[in-house]
Write a protein that holds these residues in place. Structure first.
Motif, PDB file in Angstrom:
ATOM      1  N   ASP A   9      -4.050 -17.727 -68.534  1.00 48.24           N
ATOM      2  CA  ASP A   9      -5.703 -17.774 -68.292  1.00 48.24           C
ATOM      3  C   ASP A   9      -5.910 -16.263 -67.636  1.00 48.24           C
ATOM      4  O   ASP A   9      -7.140 -15.690 -68.383  1.00 48.24           O
ATOM      5  N   ARG A  10      -5.284 -16.058 -66.733  1.00 48.63           N
ATOM      6  CA  ARG A  10      -5.808 -14.657 -65.920  1.00 48.63           C
ATOM      7  C   ARG A  10      -5.697 -13.690 -66.768  1.00 48.63           C
ATOM      8  O   ARG A  10      -6.311 -12.781 -67.068  1.00 48.63           O
ATOM      9  N   GLN A  11      -4.331 -13.588 -67.623  1.00 53.68           N
ATOM     10  CA  GLN A  11      -4.217 -12.486 -68.245  1.00 53.68           C
ATOM     11  C   GLN A  11      -5.095 -12.366 -69.514  1.00 53.68           C
ATOM     12  O   GLN A  11      -5.661 -11.085 -69.825  1.00 53.68           O
ATOM     13  N   ALA A  12      -5.726 -13.417 -70.109  1.00 55.43           N
ATOM     14  CA  ALA A  12      -6.667 -13.438 -71.208  1.00 55.43           C
ATOM     15  C   ALA A  12      -7.960 -13.037 -70.645  1.00 55.43           C
ATOM     16  O   ALA A  12      -8.709 -12.289 -71.490  1.00 55.43           O
ATOM     17  N   VAL A  13      -8.392 -13.506 -69.397  1.00 50.84           N
ATOM     18  CA  VAL A  13      -9.526 -13.032 -68.822  1.00 50.84           C
ATOM     19  C   VAL A  13      -9.535 -11.548 -68.640  1.00 50.84           C
ATOM     20  O   VAL A  13     -10.479 -10.731 -68.856  1.00 50.84           O
ATOM     21  N   ARG A  14      -8.501 -10.985 -68.083  1.00 47.86           N
ATOM     22  CA  ARG A  14      -8.143  -9.596 -67.860  1.00 47.86           C
ATOM     23  C   ARG A  14      -8.187  -8.755 -69.354  1.00 47.86           C
ATOM     24  O   ARG A  14      -8.948  -7.570 -69.268  1.00 47.86           O
ATOM     25  N   LEU A  15      -7.772  -9.256 -70.344  1.00 51.62           N
ATOM     26  CA  LEU A  15      -7.663  -8.555 -71.639  1.00 51.62           C
ATOM     27  C   LEU A  15      -9.175  -8.462 -72.216  1.00 51.62           C
ATOM     28  O   LEU A  15      -9.649  -7.646 -72.791  1.00 51.62           O
ATOM     29  N   ILE A  16      -9.973  -9.716 -72.075  1.00 50.06           N
ATOM     30  CA  ILE A  16     -11.243  -9.834 -72.491  1.00 50.06           C
ATOM     31  C   ILE A  16     -11.950  -8.737 -71.884  1.00 50.06           C
ATOM     32  O   ILE A  16     -12.964  -8.000 -72.421  1.00 50.06           O
ATOM     33  N   ALA A  17     -11.985  -8.814 -70.578  1.00 47.82           N
ATOM     34  CA  ALA A  17     -12.791  -7.565 -69.869  1.00 47.82           C
ATOM     35  C   ALA A  17     -12.289  -6.353 -70.084  1.00 47.82           C
ATOM     36  O   ALA A  17     -13.220  -5.274 -70.309  1.00 47.82           O
ATOM     37  N   ALA A  18     -11.116  -5.970 -70.402  1.00 47.79           N
ATOM     38  CA  ALA A  18     -10.672  -4.725 -70.790  1.00 47.79           C
ATOM     39  C   ALA A  18     -11.202  -4.349 -72.194  1.00 47.79           C
ATOM     40  O   ALA A  18     -11.694  -3.207 -72.276  1.00 47.79           O
ATOM     41  N   ARG A  19     -11.372  -5.402 -73.107  1.00 44.67           N
ATOM     42  CA  ARG A  19     -11.826  -5.048 -74.259  1.00 44.67           C
ATOM     43  C   ARG A  19     -13.327  -4.794 -74.323  1.00 44.67           C
ATOM     44  O   ARG A  19     -13.897  -3.839 -74.827  1.00 44.67           O
ATOM     45  N   ARG A  20     -14.109  -5.617 -73.375  1.00 43.22           N
ATOM     46  CA  ARG A  20     -15.404  -5.500 -73.139  1.00 43.22           C
ATOM     47  C   ARG A  20     -15.870  -3.867 -72.509  1.00 43.22           C
ATOM     48  O   ARG A  20     -16.864  -3.579 -72.979  1.00 43.22           O
ATOM     49  N   MET A  21     -15.004  -3.529 -71.575  1.00 40.09           N
ATOM     50  CA  MET A  21     -15.176  -2.175 -71.171  1.00 40.09           C
ATOM     51  C   MET A  21     -14.975  -1.199 -72.017  1.00 40.09           C
ATOM     52  O   MET A  21     -15.577  -0.182 -71.995  1.00 40.09           O
ATOM     53  N   GLN A  22     -13.682  -1.559 -72.838  1.00 40.50           N
ATOM     54  CA  GLN A  22     -13.732  -0.311 -73.774  1.00 40.50           C
ATOM     55  C   GLN A  22     -14.746  -0.073 -74.794  1.00 40.50           C
ATOM     56  O   GLN A  22     -14.965   0.636 -75.108  1.00 40.50           O
ATOM     57  N   ARG A  23     -15.337  -1.324 -75.364  1.00 38.94           N
ATOM     58  CA  ARG A  23     -16.544  -1.049 -76.271  1.00 38.94           C
ATOM     59  C   ARG A  23     -17.605  -0.627 -75.515  1.00 38.94           C
ATOM     60  O   ARG A  23     -18.286   0.362 -76.231  1.00 38.94           O
ATOM     61  N   ARG A  24     -17.923  -0.774 -74.192  1.00 39.68           N
ATOM     62  CA  ARG A  24     -19.191  -0.265 -73.505  1.00 39.68           C
ATOM     63  C   ARG A  24     -18.846   1.124 -73.592  1.00 39.68           C
ATOM     64  O   ARG A  24     -19.726   1.942 -73.601  1.00 39.68           O
ATOM     65  N   ALA A  25     -17.610   1.649 -73.045  1.00 39.84           N
ATOM     66  CA  ALA A  25     -17.279   3.138 -73.034  1.00 39.84           C
ATOM     67  C   ALA A  25     -17.477   3.970 -74.470  1.00 39.84           C
ATOM     68  O   ALA A  25     -17.911   5.041 -74.326  1.00 39.84           O
ATOM     69  N   GLU A  26     -16.707   3.092 -75.458  1.00 32.83           N
ATOM     70  CA  GLU A  26     -17.207   3.720 -76.672  1.00 32.83           C
ATOM     71  C   GLU A  26     -18.705   3.917 -77.114  1.00 32.83           C
ATOM     72  O   GLU A  26     -18.955   5.055 -77.632  1.00 32.83           O
TER      73      GLU A  26
END
Length: 108
Positions: free
Chosen positions: A75-92
């Motif tokens: 679950d923690r890994q999934a939350v981290r992955l979701i947050a990373a994708r969110r930050m990547q989209r924001r950076a893009e």
């Protein structure tokens, strides 16, 4: 009263008070039945069995806890992955805005 017990209703349930197993009758071929076990050996195996039975809930709890920890890690890994994708989209999006702003500044 000197009543004897039956298989269904033994006189006592205490294994130390029960009569030891008798040797097989002479008409039985040798090796047809298991050899007699000494009372000490039987008690030791009974104690081991009892100890194993007492440890079963502990082993189940340990396995359950291990599963819960693994699930929490997933679950923690999934939350981290979701947050990373969110930050990547924001950076893009920010990068795209900056490119547009630069292009507008160059054109005017």
């Amino acid at each position: 009263m000197n009543a004897t017990g039956t298989i269904d209703r033994p006189l006592t349930h205490d294994p130390q008070k029960q009569a030891p197993m008798t040797t097989p009758a002479p008409h039985e071929p040798s090796g047809s039945a298991t050899p007699d076990v000494s009372i000490i050996g039987a008690n030791r195996s009974r104690q081991n069995r009892t100890r194993e039975m007492q440890l079963i809930p502990e082993a189940l709890a340990r396995a359950h806890m291990h599963d819960r920890l693994r699930e929490a890690d997933r679950d923690r890994q999934a939350v981290r992955l979701i947050a990373a994708r969110r930050m990547q989209r924001r950076a893009e999006r920010v990068s795209l805005r900056a490119r547009r702003a630069l292009a507008m500044a160059v054109m005017h």
